[in-house]
Design a protein around this motif. Sequence first.
Motif, PDB file in Angstrom:
ATOM      1  N   ASP A  80     -14.122 -39.227  15.296  1.00  0.00           N
ATOM      2  CA  ASP A  80     -14.272 -37.792  15.078  1.00  0.00           C
ATOM      3  C   ASP A  80     -15.748 -37.445  14.873  1.00  0.00           C
ATOM      4  OD1 ASP A  80     -13.969 -35.146  14.501  1.00  0.00           O
ATOM      5  OD2 ASP A  80     -12.720 -35.430  12.728  1.00  0.00           O
ATOM      6  N   SER A  81     -16.292 -36.618  15.747  1.00  0.00           N
ATOM      7  CA  SER A  81     -17.702 -36.234  15.643  1.00  0.00           C
ATOM      8  C   SER A  81     -17.961 -35.312  14.458  1.00  0.00           C
ATOM      9  CB  SER A  81     -18.168 -35.572  16.939  1.00  0.00           C
ATOM     10  OG  SER A  81     -17.445 -34.386  17.175  1.00  0.00           O
ATOM     11  N   ASN A  82     -16.915 -34.720  13.878  1.00  0.00           N
ATOM     12  CA  ASN A  82     -17.098 -33.914  12.673  1.00  0.00           C
ATOM     13  C   ASN A  82     -17.281 -34.791  11.433  1.00  0.00           C
ATOM     14  OD1 ASN A  82     -16.841 -31.406  13.961  1.00  0.00           O
ATOM     15  ND2 ASN A  82     -14.616 -31.629  13.960  1.00  0.00           N
TER      16      ASN A  82
END
Length: 140
Positions: A80-82
């Motif tokens: 997850d890039s978040n």
Amino acid sequence: MHDWMIWLVAAGVLVIAELFTGTFYLLMIAIGLGAGAAAAQAGSSGPVQTLIAAVVGLVATAVLHRSRFGRPARRIATRDSNVNLDIGQRVAVDRWQNGHARVMYRGALWDVELGAGALPEAGDYRIVEVLGSRLIVANS
């Protein structure tokens, strides 16, 4: 104190509690209490007010639960890039040895592994996952 005022005070308490906890479920119950206040203002009896508040609160809660806000996203944190800002960044690999490499990234040496379907060629790669101190990459 009138019945509708009691309902609205209870709804206000739940709205304040929702602000502290961050859950929308308390807000849905507060909407039900607001419906109870409307029923009291319309002149309904106590049991009818309670029934209306309960039904509206349950329906609002069910609608929230079925929406995208009622469920946490089921994402894998390592992809997850978040969660990890390294996801999606580029890294240059000079050479591969059996699907593994060592590269300089952010001022440190990192172990790099090929992701599924990636080809072991020298060049730029995109980070798709971070597992501890290993970068999983795909062809860019």
